[in-house]
Design a protein around this motif. Structure first.
Motif, PDB file in Angstrom:
ATOM      1  N   UNK A 158       0.835  -1.207   0.000  1.00 47.67           N
ATOM      2  CA  UNK A 158       0.000   0.000   0.000  1.00 47.67           C
ATOM      3  C   UNK A 158       0.863   1.247   0.000  1.00 47.67           C
ATOM      4  N   UNK A 159       1.900   1.245   0.823  1.00 44.81           N
ATOM      5  CA  UNK A 159       2.781   2.416   0.934  1.00 44.81           C
ATOM      6  C   UNK A 159       3.422   2.731  -0.405  1.00 44.81           C
ATOM      7  N   UNK A 160       3.864   1.674  -1.084  1.00 41.43           N
ATOM      8  CA  UNK A 160       4.530   1.877  -2.373  1.00 41.43           C
ATOM      9  C   UNK A 160       3.540   2.374  -3.418  1.00 41.43           C
ATOM     10  N   UNK A 161       2.275   1.790  -3.346  1.00 38.60           N
ATOM     11  CA  UNK A 161       1.232   2.243  -4.283  1.00 38.60           C
ATOM     12  C   UNK A 161       0.937   3.727  -4.083  1.00 38.60           C
ATOM     13  N   UNK A 162       0.877   4.137  -2.797  1.00 38.22           N
ATOM     14  CA  UNK A 162       0.602   5.543  -2.473  1.00 38.22           C
ATOM     15  C   UNK A 162       1.723   6.441  -3.004  1.00 38.22           C
ATOM     16  N   UNK A 163       2.924   5.991  -2.887  1.00 36.16           N
ATOM     17  CA  UNK A 163       4.081   6.740  -3.376  1.00 36.16           C
ATOM     18  C   UNK A 163       3.994   6.934  -4.889  1.00 36.16           C
ATOM     19  N   UNK A 164       3.560   5.811  -5.590  1.00 34.28           N
ATOM     20  CA  UNK A 164       3.506   5.825  -7.036  1.00 34.28           C
ATOM     21  C   UNK A 164       2.437   6.774  -7.554  1.00 34.28           C
ATOM     22  N   UNK A 165       1.321   6.976  -6.735  1.00 31.94           N
ATOM     23  CA  UNK A 165       0.201   7.778  -7.229  1.00 31.94           C
ATOM     24  C   UNK A 165       0.557   9.249  -7.361  1.00 31.94           C
TER      25      UNK A 165
END
Ligand code: HEC
Length: 294
Positions: A287-294
């Protein structure tokens, strides 16, 4: 990173085998000491029974055989009427079953020179004559090996003994002819004239103890071996296999692969708790990485 399956298990096995070896050696020494003690008691018990049996045969001969059998048969002395003779003869039959046991009637002044007390036996006889010891037990080294012996005093118990052991003039003529008039006389009623001695090689109780010890050690080793196999299977199932999976997942994640499958969470043990936490950590990371990517 490559994880060797056997690392944990081999450490565990090493410790187990070490404890296993120490306990087998310790138990063996303790068992053997106890069993030797017991085997000695058994041998002593047998020796005691044999002596009692010899006394019973003597009594039987003097009470039941002597009164009805003549001492002289066609000019020959009938040794079968002699209590000592029947005791020794019957012991020879017993020895067919118990070849390790030896019986002696060791006498200071014997009728039959074969029965003369040897130096060590004479010592025992004089101890019986002096004190009121009822039984003397000991060990003795011989050229044939170490022997355990047990002895009891031989007394002139009955008046009837003196017919043949007091003075030559009252003894049966046939007996004097066969044994002479020099030995086995001047015995006094109730006096100790010798000793019954039963000897057994020490190797007999030692062998008995060793055989039982070997049997017990064998069973113990068997039980421990089965335990080791079962513990190994459990270790593999409960610890090694889940830890391997965990290590594999952690390895993949560290390389950036966040799509690894969730780890199985079976039960509530420490490994299950760890696997559950790991699964949550992986999801949070994703989730953290997905949030970073957004
Ligand atoms: C009929 C005669 C006779 C009578 C009775 C007799 N003995 Fe003997 N005894 C002998 C003879 C003979 C021997 C030797 C036997 C042999 O060749 O082994 C002997 C042997 C012994 C021995 C073995 C040592 C040795 O002298 O060679 C003892 C011990 C002994 N007698 C004790 C007794 C006692 C105790 C009694 C009484 C209960 C008794 N005897 C009664 C004749 C007799």
């Amino acid at each position: 990173m490559k994880l060797s399956t056997w690392r944990l298990a081999s450490k565990f096995n090493l410790v187990f085998l070490l404890v296993f070896a120490i306990s087998i050696a310790g138990a063996g020494a303790i068992f053997n000491a106890i069993l030797q003690q017991q085997a000695r008691q058994i041998v002593t018990g047998n020796a005691r029974l044999m002596m009692e049996n010899a006394l019973a045969i003597r009594k039987y001969t003097s009470k039941q055989i002597q009164p009805i059998l003549p001492t002289d048969h066609n000019g020959r002395f009938v040794a079968q009427t002699v209590p000592a003779y029947s005791a020794k003869q019957s012991f020879e039959y017993l020895r067919k079953q118990y070849p390790d046991f030896f019986y002696r009637e060791a006498v200071l002044n014997p009728t039959n020179p074969d029965d003369v007390a040897l130096a060590w036996e004479a010592n025992i006889v004089s101890r019986f004559q002096k004190g009121d010891e009822k039984e003397i037990v000991g060990m003795r080294d011989t050229p044939q090996g170490r022997y355990f012996y047990m002895s009891r005093p031989l007394r002139v118990t009955e008046q009837s003994c003196l017919k043949c052991h007091s003075v030559p003039s009252v003894a049966p003529a046939a007996m004097i002819r066969d044994y002479g008039d020099k030995r086995g006389f001047n015995w006094k009623l109730h006096s100790v004239i010798g000793a019954q001695v039963v000897s057994v090689p020490v190797s007999v109780p030692e062998r008995m103890a060793r055989n039982v010890t070997a049997l017990m050690m064998g069973s113990l080793a068997g039980i421990l071996l089965v335990t080791l196999v079962i513990l190994n299977l459990m270790l593999r199932q409960i610890v090694v296999a889940p830890v391997k999976k965990l290590a594999h997942s952690a390895d993949e994640i560290s390389k950036g692969n966040l799509e690894v499958e969730d780890l199985p969470v079976n039960g509530q043990d420490e490994i299950a708790v760890l696997s559950g936490s790991f699964n949550r950590m992986q999801r949070s990371l994703k989730q953290a990485i997905q949030m970073l990517d957004e």
